[in-house]
Design a protein around this motif. Structure first.
Motif, PDB file in Angstrom:
ATOM      1  N   SER A  29      94.891   5.602   0.232  1.00  0.00           N
ATOM      2  CA  SER A  29      94.013   4.708   0.896  1.00  0.00           C
ATOM      3  C   SER A  29      94.755   3.758   2.328  1.00  0.00           C
ATOM      4  O   SER A  29      95.606   3.192   2.326  1.00  0.00           O
ATOM      5  CB  SER A  29      94.387   4.276  -0.063  1.00  0.00           C
ATOM      6  N   THR A  40      89.266  11.936   6.932  1.00  0.00           N
ATOM      7  CA  THR A  40      88.582  11.683   5.080  1.00  0.00           C
ATOM      8  C   THR A  40      88.998  12.991   4.608  1.00  0.00           C
ATOM      9  O   THR A  40      89.226  13.980   4.754  1.00  0.00           O
ATOM     10  CB  THR A  40      86.999  11.272   5.160  1.00  0.00           C
ATOM     11  N   GLU A  42      87.786  12.374   1.421  1.00  0.00           N
ATOM     12  CA  GLU A  42      86.346  12.282   0.662  1.00  0.00           C
ATOM     13  C   GLU A  42      85.586  12.168   1.523  1.00  0.00           C
ATOM     14  O   GLU A  42      85.521  11.494   2.045  1.00  0.00           O
ATOM     15  CB  GLU A  42      87.098  11.385  -0.611  1.00  0.00           C
ATOM     16  N   GLU A  43      84.445  11.855   0.648  1.00  0.00           N
ATOM     17  CA  GLU A  43      82.888  11.015   0.775  1.00  0.00           C
ATOM     18  C   GLU A  43      82.705  10.092   0.547  1.00  0.00           C
ATOM     19  O   GLU A  43      83.296   9.497   0.320  1.00  0.00           O
ATOM     20  CB  GLU A  43      81.646  12.116   0.568  1.00  0.00           C
ATOM     21  N   VAL A  44      82.460   9.276   1.838  1.00  0.00           N
ATOM     22  CA  VAL A  44      82.087   7.402   1.946  1.00  0.00           C
ATOM     23  C   VAL A  44      80.973   7.445   1.744  1.00  0.00           C
ATOM     24  O   VAL A  44      79.824   7.816   2.599  1.00  0.00           O
ATOM     25  CB  VAL A  44      82.933   6.908   3.446  1.00  0.00           C
ATOM     26  N   LEU A 166      81.877   2.098   9.278  1.00  0.00           N
ATOM     27  CA  LEU A 166      82.859   1.775   8.308  1.00  0.00           C
ATOM     28  C   LEU A 166      83.246  -0.132   7.323  1.00  0.00           C
ATOM     29  O   LEU A 166      82.334  -0.454   6.636  1.00  0.00           O
ATOM     30  CB  LEU A 166      84.179   1.745   8.184  1.00  0.00           C
ATOM     31  N   GLN A 171      83.365  -2.302   4.521  1.00  0.00           N
ATOM     32  CA  GLN A 171      84.372  -1.262   3.598  1.00  0.00           C
ATOM     33  C   GLN A 171      85.617  -1.366   3.972  1.00  0.00           C
ATOM     34  O   GLN A 171      85.588  -1.232   5.738  1.00  0.00           O
ATOM     35  CB  GLN A 171      84.121   0.633   3.857  1.00  0.00           C
ATOM     36  N   VAL A 174      89.236   3.285   3.632  1.00  0.00           N
ATOM     37  CA  VAL A 174      89.697   4.593   3.541  1.00  0.00           C
ATOM     38  C   VAL A 174      90.715   5.574   3.099  1.00  0.00           C
ATOM     39  O   VAL A 174      91.386   4.994   3.172  1.00  0.00           O
ATOM     40  CB  VAL A 174      88.403   4.646   5.101  1.00  0.00           C
ATOM     41  N   ARG A 175      89.757   6.337   2.088  1.00  0.00           N
ATOM     42  CA  ARG A 175      90.516   7.507   1.381  1.00  0.00           C
ATOM     43  C   ARG A 175      91.507   8.436   2.706  1.00  0.00           C
ATOM     44  O   ARG A 175      90.018   9.478   3.378  1.00  0.00           O
ATOM     45  CB  ARG A 175      90.891   8.196   0.609  1.00  0.00           C
TER      46      ARG A 175
END
Length: 408
Positions: A29, A40, A42-44, A166, A171, A174-175
């Motif tokens: 992260s 990315t 994963e989905e954001v 983002l 946000q 972010v991962r």
């Protein structure tokens, strides 16, 4: 060393992608300010409405449904700027002077643009000169996004535009997948660095410069970049040390069959077995790959143009794949702009080329100079053409790979 059995290009690509797969799915992260160029994991999804309130999209006057057609002069109750918050509901017969980005007062049916109004009594009154449609110049809350909506898919490389999204949605982090850690080892006792006097028998090296910058652009973290002379013991020690701190150790030079080409036997000694020992392709046939623990060991040609081809058609796809990004190679069809007459070879050939779109169709011009030892023409290379044929007529359809940043 065991016998070097050559394999065709498609099998070599599959094998190096299999090696790269062992580095996938390691993620971290990050604050979004540090995530440029990362992929990315994963989905954001949106956690809020954007914009979070109804807001004006033009400078003008907020008016009610009863007043938007301009039946009578309206009293200006005050001014709303971006960052303000309206305290009262808007009533018929009144209006608010409002700035772009300001929140819309409750009861507003439209924002009438400033140039559509006549200002009366030193700004205390206005008359609407042009009828405004219901909702005119109003951006409703959630128009850009609502909670739960997908903002960025997984496995997306983050550019400035993604980071802007983002940020707009609040946000903070972010991962993303880890950057592959890469060590670059150039070999060859003949190579010297720019700035060093050019002594007899020496040449200035370019492969390391290309690899470091190309790999960094493709998301890699360069752990080490060193030059090792053609001395077997020093080279093996350097590779073993680099493998302890790297996900990839990439070498150039010393991969063929000469007396000082130590790389294949050293990599086989370290890895136990090579996944790739030679590829049936031109240029760039001398290509070796293996693995020790989780570190991938790659030996590229020392010839600049051959190494350049190997990078784009084998190594780069693997580096991207290790970050869980896939690249689809040679799916672009193009018309050949001129006849080709080449020496016949039994395997696939990759030609450095220029390319451009004419009347909606890609056209490709292979470079006249295709020698693997040349470097100057790399700056003009916009695409790589793949072909099994040595004789092709103008207007023939061929497969090309457009190179990154070639047309930016």
């Amino acid at each position: 060393m065991s016998k070097m059995v050559p394999i065709d290009y498609e099998e070599a690509l599959q094998r190096i992608l299999e090696l790269a797969a062992s580095s996938q799915n390691e993620a971290e992260s990050l604050p979004i300010a540090q995530a440029l160029g990362r992929i990315t994991a994963e989905e954001v999804f949106s956690q809020t409405h954007v914009p979070p309130f109804h807001r004006a999209m033009m400078d003008g006057y907020a008016v009610t449904e009863a007043d938007r057609q301009g039946n009578q002069p309206l009293k200006v109750m005050g001014r709303l700027a971006a960052g303000d918050w309206p305290a009262e509901k808007l009533q018929p017969g009144t209006c608010y002077k409002i700035m772009t980005g300001a929140p819309i007062p409750e009861g507003t049916a439209a924002v009438v643009r400033h140039e559509w109004c006549e200002v009366l009594e030193q700004g205390n009154m206005i008359r609407i000169l042009e009828i405004a449609a219901r909702g005119e110049s109003i951006q409703n809350a959630g128009m850009d996004g609502k909670p739960g909506e997908l903002l960025i898919p997984a496995r997306t490389r983050l550019y400035a535009e993604h980071l802007a999204i983002l940020s707009a949605f609040g946000q903070e982090r972010v991962r993303v997948f880890h950057k592959p850690r890469v060590s670059i080892l150039t070999t060859g006792s003949e190579l010297i660095s720019p700035g060093t006097p050019l002594l007899p028998g020496k040449i200035y090296g370019s492969n390391g410069m290309f690899l470091e910058n190309a790999l960094r652009a493709d998301g890699a973290h360069i752990v080490r970049h060193a030059h090792i002379p053609d001395q077997r013991e020093k080279l093996q020690e350097a590779i073993e040390n680099a493998a302890h701190t790297s996900d990839w150790v990439i070498l150039t030079g010393g991969v063929s069959k000469g007396d000082f080409d130590f790389v294949p036997s050293i990599l086989e000694n370290i890895a136990g077995k090579l996944s790739i020992s030679r590829v049936l392709m031109r240029p760039g046939g001398p290509f070796v790959a293996g693995k020790v623990n989780q570190c991938k060991l790659i030996g590229l040609s020392g010839n600049p143009s051959a190494m350049y081809i190997q990078y784009h058609v084998l190594l780069r796809p693997a580096i991207l794949y290790s970050q869980s990004e896939q690249i689809h190679l040679f799916e672009t069809r193009a018309r050949l702009a001129e006849d080709i007459h080449l020496k016949s070879v039994p395997h696939v050939r990759f030609l450095r080329s220029k390319a451009r779109i004419i009347d909606g169709v890609w056209h490709v011009w292979p470079s006249e100079q295709q020698s693997p030892g040349l470097v100057r023409g790399l700056a003009d290379c916009q695409a790589i053409m793949k072909s099994q044929e040595s004789q092709l007529k103008k207007e023939s359809w061929v497969n090309i790979q457009i190179l990154p940043l070639a047309f930016s």
